[in-house]
Enzyme design. Structure first.
Site, PDB file in Angstrom:
ATOM      1  N   HIS A   1       0.827  -1.211   0.000  1.00  0.00           N
ATOM      2  CA  HIS A   1       0.000   0.000   0.000  1.00  0.00           C
ATOM      3  C   HIS A   1       0.859   1.258   0.000  1.00  0.00           C
ATOM      4  O   HIS A   1       0.689   2.147  -0.841  1.00  0.00           O
ATOM      5  CB  HIS A   1      -0.909  -0.025   1.233  1.00  0.00           C
ATOM      6  N   GLU A   2       1.771   1.335   0.957  1.00  0.00           N
ATOM      7  CA  GLU A   2       2.594   2.543   1.050  1.00  0.00           C
ATOM      8  C   GLU A   2       3.529   2.676  -0.140  1.00  0.00           C
ATOM      9  O   GLU A   2       3.849   3.787  -0.565  1.00  0.00           O
ATOM     10  CB  GLU A   2       3.375   2.552   2.366  1.00  0.00           C
TER      11      GLU A   2
ATOM     12  N   HIS B   1       3.253   6.750  -6.788  1.00  0.00           N
ATOM     13  CA  HIS B   1       2.507   7.943  -7.193  1.00  0.00           C
ATOM     14  C   HIS B   1       3.412   9.169  -7.137  1.00  0.00           C
ATOM     15  O   HIS B   1       3.345  10.057  -8.000  1.00  0.00           O
ATOM     16  CB  HIS B   1       1.308   8.111  -6.249  1.00  0.00           C
TER      17      HIS B   1
END
Length: 683
Positions: free
Chosen positions: A474-475, A481
């Site tokens: 997730h991180e 991004h």
């Protein structure tokens, strides 16, 4: 004391490899004087932009504003990194001073009448300026930001709003420091034998390491780090010890004395409600949602309530099964919150013939990191080279050089994986430097991830739970991004998107963790090196939605309470009573506790980031479930054409376009919640 030279000081002039500061030259006592100088320099820059005698242009006003304050950006980036990941008394004391001071500084910029007049003039003339789409969006977002920050208020209103912002900044700092203090101070020291009944070897080893760190070598510590307390609640057969650990975990920030957050939260809610009224909004939620995909509190509730009802029904059915197991084991007590994880694990073992202890030996931290990098390589062509010669803020931090398919350096990535007393709990991504290309500059992203995994004894590998592994993916999705940004403007770079869109890249990336070919390649037994057996992999895949009722109730309750606090015109006088009343109205199951209770709900009260915004994880999950379904529909979850579209329209685009436009460009349409409900097993 000699004057600070911002052009040469190591906190603002970074001379380390890969665009990093030289961490070997940074001193805690230097932050204060450098902040003084950097704030003054930024004030002078703003005065120059606002007082420019020339007519406003995109370059002399909007671009000048975006690029102003670089020394302040740099010292701030290092300082907030330290405050979250490696704090001490000096940093904490300065944090209490700097947070309100920074709020005061940026309030003054937002309310600068001359500066807003220049932005307003550009905004009114925008149709005739021949702006490209990204610049037009940045101008619009900048104008709206000024308005929402009080630029149109009268003098008295501006003064009051500045006071509110300053006080809120100090309260957020106090809230976070109180939670960290409670987490760091509490440990339950255990001895060998019956105290460790039911605990698997990996957890015993982690607890031994935690005890040694606390000066209790030879004993075993249950701490409030999620990576220790959750498996302890899962595996310990000592119900009395589970209860002690759970009560301490649930009571962080609610222990009376100096670290109690009750008054802090009440004051924050009152100030937020006043701020909303001052700016002309019915509630703080209305203010915060004005520039999101959801737009209104009612739209948020339209998503949350159907999910809540389905999850609550599933949890009730699951609880009946768990109580059956408890009774069969001889328990004659009422079922409680400290029993749920324990018997849920037993039910999973009964239903699918495997448990977390069987899975964990295959989830080595180093292998899961490799899996993250491998997926990024297959989707986006990125490569990662560890640089062990480059120092960072702590010896545990790992530094990686990131390159594009053509070999050009794309970014620097740093990761700090292990829990320690000087680090606040949770996991997050942030940037020391955001990528952009404004005015011909090419700023390379410097991105970091923070985790709180249990550190293993020296010489032993760190083993993750499946939830830990998902957190890492997730991180890292957030990190991608930031690293893949192609935005020209700094304010549109990377994760600078609406709150309910920012979780799409991170939650989408989680899907690749449980792709069978990824697990077969990277889920290797830490002793034998053998890949995860197909039988275990099949059980894992079959059990993916197991416990969905519990997990969704835990999460959605937190999102609903957050929205209940902030969708009111007036703040509740007693947040604790309001939390209880809200949960009672929702018919919250007695044996489940909110994932983040109010006194330690850092997303919402240790700053403003997710206030009236915790729903955004679920909103983004609607998008991520649908987006991954697009890959599944191709028959290849690494489909090159779709991966290229994902990179261009989601990961690289940042805030350059409206999020609905970006998602539609990728998928061809906006999604319905159905794929999300299927993903959670709630359809």
């Amino acid at each position: 004391m000699p004057a600070v030279d911002l052009a040469t000081h190591p906190l603002t002039h970074w001379t380390g490899p890969l665009g990093l500061p030289d961490f070997t030259k940074l001193e805690d006592d230097a932050f204060g004087p450098v902040f003084d100088a950097a704030l003054a320099a930024h004030e002078a820059e703003i005065a120059g932009i606002a007082g420019n005698a020339a007519a406003p242009t995109i370059d002399n006003t909007l671009a000048a504003l975006e690029l102003s304050g670089k020394p302040l950006d740099r010292v701030s980036a290092i300082f907030w990194l330290r405050a979250g990941a490696y704090t001490n008394d000096t940093i904490r004391a300065l944090e209490r001073e700097i947070a309100p001071r920074m709020a005061r500084h940026f309030s003054a910029i937002s309310m600068n009448a001359e500066l807003f007049a220049r932005i307003d003039a550009l905004y009114r003339q925008r149709a005739g300026l021949g702006l490209d789409a990204e610049t037009a969006r940045v101008l619009e977002q900048s104008w709206k930001g000024f308005v929402r920050s009080g630029a149109r208020l009268d003098a008295a209103g501006k003064a009051r709003l500045a006071e509110i912002n300053e006080e809120l900044a100090g309260l957020g700092t106090r809230f976070g420091q109180n939670v960290l203090a409670d987490e760091s101070a509490w440990a339950m020291l255990l001895d060998a034998g019956d105290d460790l009944a039911g605990l698997p070897d990996f957890l015993v080893a982690a607890m031994a390491g935690a005890a040694e760190e606390r000066g209790a070598a030879g004993r075993y510590a249950v701490t409030l780090s999620r990576s220790i307390v959750e498996p302890f609640l899962t595996f310990s057969t000592r119900r009395d010890l589970r209860e002690r650990a759970f009560r301490a975990w649930a009571a962080r920030g609610e222990n009376g004395g100096e670290t109690d957050n009750a008054e802090t939260v009440a004051r924050q809610l009152a100030l937020r409600a006043e701020k909303a009224r001052l700016l002309g909004y019915d509630s703080y939620a209305a203010l915060k949602l004005d520039d999101t995909m959801a737009k209104t509190p009612s739209a948020v509730m339209d998503l949350l309530m159907p999910v809540w009802e389905k999850a609550r029904a599933r949890a009730a059915a699951d609880q009946a099964e768990l109580e059956r197991l408890a009774a069969a084991s001889g328990a004659n007590h009422s079922f409680a919150a400290w029993d749920w994880r324990h018997y849920q694990e037993k039910l999973r073992a009964e239903t699918f013939a495997f448990d977390e202890a069987e899975l964990k030996p295959y989830l080595q931290l180093d292998r899961i990191i490799e899996a993250c990098f491998d997926v990024a390589g297959r989707l986006f062509g990125l490569s990662f080279t560890e640089r062990k010669d480059v120092p960072a803020w702590h010896s545990d931090v790992r530094v990686f050089e990131v390159r594009d398919p053509d070999g050009a350096r794309r970014a620097t990535f740093l990761a700090d994986y292990f829990n320690r007393a000087s680090k606040r709990s949770g996991a997050w991504m942030s940037a020391l430097e955001s990528g952009h290309r404004l005015r011909g500059e090419t700023a390379k992203p410097v991105i970091y991830n923070i985790m709180n995994f249990a550190k293993p004894p020296k010489g032993e590998p760190a083993l993750l739970s499946l939830d830990d592994a998902r957190t890492l993916f997730h991180e890292f999705g957030h990190a991608l991004h930031g690293m893949l940004t192609e935005a020209r403007w700094p304010s549109a770079s990377g994760t600078s998107v609406s709150r309910d869109f920012v979780e799409l890249p991170s939650q989408l990336y989680e899907h690749w963790l449980t792709v069978p070919e990824v697990l077969r390649k990277h889920a290797l037994h830490y002793r034998t090196g053998e890949p995860m057996p197909d039988a275990l992999l099949d059980k894992l895949m079959a059990a993916r939605t197991f416990g969905a009722g519990f997990a969704t109730v835990e999460f959605t309750a937190s999102a609903l309470v957050d929205m209940a606090y902030h969708a009111r015109g007036e703040a509740p006088a007693d947040p604790r009573a309001f939390e209880a009343e809200t949960l009672a109205a929702l018919k919250m199951p007695e044996a489940i506790v909110m994932r983040h209770r109010t006194p330690h709900f850092g997303h919402v009260f240790a700053g403003d980031g997710y206030s009236a915004g915790y729903y955004s994880y679920l909103w983004s999950e609607v998008l991520d479930a649908d987006a991954f379904k697009a890959f599944e529909e191709t028959g290849d979850v690494f489909d090159p054409g779709l991966a290229d579209s994902l990179r261009r329209n989601i990961y690289a685009a940042g805030g350059t376009r409206d999020p609905e436009e970006l998602y539609t460009a990728f998928r061809g349409r906006m999604p319905s919640p159905q794929a999300m409900l299927e993903k959670r097993g709630l359809a």
